[in-house]
Design an enzyme around this catalytic site. Structure first.
Site, PDB file in Angstrom:
ATOM      1  N   ARG A  76      -0.033  15.105  -3.685  1.00  0.00           N
ATOM      2  CA  ARG A  76      -1.433  14.676  -3.711  1.00  0.00           C
ATOM      3  C   ARG A  76      -2.277  15.917  -3.962  1.00  0.00           C
ATOM      4  NH1 ARG A  76      -4.681  10.922   0.659  1.00  0.00           N
ATOM      5  NH2 ARG A  76      -6.664  10.915  -0.439  1.00  0.00           N
TER       6      ARG A  76
ATOM      7  N   ASP B 136       0.874  -1.166   0.000  1.00  0.00           N
ATOM      8  CA  ASP B 136       0.000   0.000   0.000  1.00  0.00           C
ATOM      9  C   ASP B 136       0.916   1.222   0.000  1.00  0.00           C
ATOM     10  OD1 ASP B 136      -2.286   1.554   0.207  1.00  0.00           O
ATOM     11  OD2 ASP B 136      -2.294   1.500   2.391  1.00  0.00           O
TER      12      ASP B 136
END
Length: 687
Positions: free
Chosen positions: A397, A215
């Site tokens: 992000r 992840d």
């Protein structure tokens, strides 16, 4: 109330000071703040709202059926803790029981632990075959001994003893115990380095791992996000990036108003709590959040507003008379309705109102691609894709914001029953929030160790595609000279068949040879090139969750090829992560999965060796749990797995001793030297 006393359809009242849910129930009145770490591994409390009434939906979705997965933002799950409730005046917080016992989400988790899916491991299959062969050989020796002894008129008692002796010599009874001992010692060594195991048989399998899925957020990178800056849009053009959001110039802007209202933050015990991203965003603007009091709630009966206001020091001392917008933002902003963040929709929105303003405001934030598609095309800058690509390539992000004024005919009560689709369209694009997610210090070194051991690494994340590719390059998962090809699969639409577009991650335009070569032949060609000329250029495939689902459904023949060279899988939902692990196992990989246990419980359970970096209750679904939240546990687990595997091989080799003894004993019986005990002992001592 015990779950044994509840049946689906019962209506239960949720206490004001919270409770632990004994069943799955859907909220029909009020709002709850719930800690779902037991199920999801996510320690951040989530807000659950009451189930909307579909009969008043503008689209006429009166026949819509309730589904716990689709309506999970309105569902209280068994085992989760309700921290506090918010109720309307004169109305209790009520929920309808929908599932009990093993049918609940917690029940399914417990069942998966009690009855795990059997792991098909070649070593264990071969070990059983080996024992069967030994039993067959022992049977031959048993029959031969009896026949030989009868022909030589040996006493019945001696025949029984010698025949059974052959069986115990051939099949060593200590073999299973010796194999188990090796695993037990490996488990003890893992415990010393902070790795706990609930499925010891998987330790041997970990010695065979040749691919590990990671992840991204919280595993390869740090948990928290830092606000790098914002880039606003005015007149459909991007302004220069700004670092400081908390200033007098921006305090009156709709951009900051969106940051102040479009979140799921709440106060628990006087402390602001919620999603870390929302917290960072709200702290950056310096606004104040106030929960509504019971007296304020009474004014609007069914409305329960949360209030946000700018700090006084940011407001100018004198306000120009003509600046109406400035005057409004000195007043508190009330959040009238919240549409919680949905991973399926990749966005959230709120309806807010400045006290005294006739029209309400709708604010929305989410994945930039999704937000831009819901905005008026004329408000989205022409260079939107290029600016977004520049930020995501650097590993940032990115979150987009949008706003629109609602019609004045929409009253407080109408807003409570309106569908989110009615609100989330025809918006004005306002700009981007850029968040920075730093790599963990140990990540590059661990991945380098795995590559040296010829163990392949794959990234599985819910983040943006280009951000994921950038992080993969930064941490060494994709080398600088390697090419990344994005597979964009489109489902069938308007009579057209499903197709795949291929383009390099460095360029949003398609490859120049894609028109000349059939799209289905591209991966075959690229894979062959990479195998023949591995030292020059290696190819990696990257795709998002939607493309992955389309490929699984419509391009089954391409799945093995993409699994062999797929490195980055972005925007993946929890169930898609599990499907990916299964697809990798189908091409004969021994798959390890390392995650923080938040939304990858299914993949952690399904992998041959799942390692959770979270100590929360959800991690019980994973065979292995690391005490230290670092991927440095992965090489340690593989080392111990290989050591345990070698021990198991060596134990099997000990069976050679029993085969030699069996041959000698059979020889002794065949020449009828049954009574010379000392010769038997001499042979055994020689062996």
């Amino acid at each position: 109330i015990f779950s044994t006393d509840l049946v689906p359809g019962d209506v239960m009242v949720i206490p004001l000071n919270g409770t632990i849910m004994p069943c799955d129930a859907v909220l029909i009145n009020g709002t709850c703040i719930v800690n779902e770490s037991m199920l999801t591994g996510e320690s951040v409390p989530v807000t659950k709202t009451n189930l909307p009434n579909p009969s008043v939906d503008i689209k006429g979705m009166g026949d819509e059926l309730y589904n716990p997965e689709t309506h999970k933002r309105h569902t209280l799950f068994c085992g989760t803790t309700v921290i506090q409730t918010r109720f309307y005046t004169g109305e209790l917080v009520k929920a309808v029981v929908v599932r009990t016992g093993f049918s609940t989400s917690k029940g399914q988790l417990v069942r998966s632990i009690l009855y795990p899916k059997p792991t098909d491991f070649k070593l264990y299959r071969d070990a059983y075959l080996f024992l069967l062969c030994l039993v067959a050989v022992a049977g031959i020796g048993f029959v031969y001994t009896i026949i030989n002894s009868i022909l030589n008129e040996v006493e019945v008692g001696v025949i029984i003893i010698e025949s059974l002796d052959i069986i115990t010599i051939t099949v060593p009874p200590a073999l299973p115990a010796a194999m188990t001992a090796g695993i037990v010692y490996a488990q003890r060594r893992l415990k010393k380095i902070g790795i706990f195991c609930i499925s010891p048989q998987r330790i041997n399998i970990c010695g065979q791992l040749n691919l590990v899925c990671f992840d991204k957020t919280g595993t390869l990178t740090e948990d928290g996000l830092d606000l790098w800056g914002i880039q606003r849009v005015e007149n459909a053009q991007f302004l220069l990036p700004e670092e400081n959001v908390c200033n007098e110039v921006l305090v009156k802007s709709q951009f900051v108003a969106c940051m102040a209202t479009c979140h799921s933050l709440t106060k628990i015990g006087g402390v602001l709590s919620g999603d870390p991203l929302d917290l960072k965003m709200f702290e950056a603007i310096g606004w104040i959040l106030e929960e509504a009091t019971e007296e304020e709630t009474a004014l609007h009966n069914r409305i329960m507003p949360t209030v946000v206001r700018p700090p006084k020091q940011l407001l100018p001392e004198s306000t120009p008379a003509g600046n109406q917008e400035m005057e409004l933002f000195e007043l508190p902003v009330r959040i009238v309705r919240q549409f919680p963040f949905s991973s399926a929709l990749q966005r959230m929105s709120v309806v807010a109102r400045v006290l005294g303003d006739k029209k309400m405001d709708a604010y929305m934030k989410g994945a930039p691609e999704v937000i831009a598609s819901l905005c008026k095309p004329e408000t989205v800058p022409v260079d939107f894709e290029k600016v977004l690509e520049d930020f995501t390539k650097q590993g940032f992000r990115v979150i987009a914001l949008a706003h629109r004024k609602l019609e004045s005919k929409l009253t407080w009560h109408k807003v409570q029953n309106i569908s989110r689709d009615t609100i989330e369209n025809n918006m004005d694009f306002m700009g981007l929030i850029i968040m920075q997610n730093k790599l963990k210090q140990e990540t590059p070194a661990v991945l380098e160790d795995l590559h040296k051991a010829n163990i392949r690494t794959v990234m599985v994340t819910g983040d943006n595609m280009l951000t994921a590719v950038s992080v993969a390059r930064d941490c060494g998962m994709i080398l600088p000279q390697d090419k990344v090809i994005i597979a964009e699969a489109l489902p069938p639409k308007d009579g057209k068949v499903a197709k795949i577009n291929w383009h390099y991650a460095d360029s949003l335009t398609q490859c120049s040879n894609s028109s000349a070569i059939n799209s289905e032949a591209i991966p075959i060609k690229l894979v062959h090139d990479s195998l023949e000329d591995l030292q020059v250029t290696r190819y990696h495939f990257a795709m998002n969750g939607k493309s992955f689902s389309v490929i699984l459904e419509h391009f089954q023949d391409l799945v093995p090829k993409l699994m062999l060279h797929g490195t980055v899988f972005a925007r993946m939902a929890p169930d898609q992560k599990t499907q990916l692990v299964e697809a990798l196992q189908n091409v004969d990989y021994f798959v390890g999965m390392c995650g923080d246990g938040a939304n990858d419980c299914g993949a952690l359970k399904r992998a041959h060796g799942g390692i959770s970096l979270s100590e929360l209750e959800a991690s019980v679904a994973s065979p292995f749990t690391s005490k230290t939240p670092s991927i440095s546990c992965v090489p340690n687990l593989i080392r111990e797995g290989r050591a345990a595997l070698i021990t198991s091989f060596c134990v099997c080799e000990l069976a050679l001793f029993s085969r030699v003894t069996y041959s000698l004993d059979s020889f002794i019986i065949s020449v009828f030297i049954l009574n010379i005990d000392f010769q038997n002992r001499k042979f055994y001592s020689l062996v």
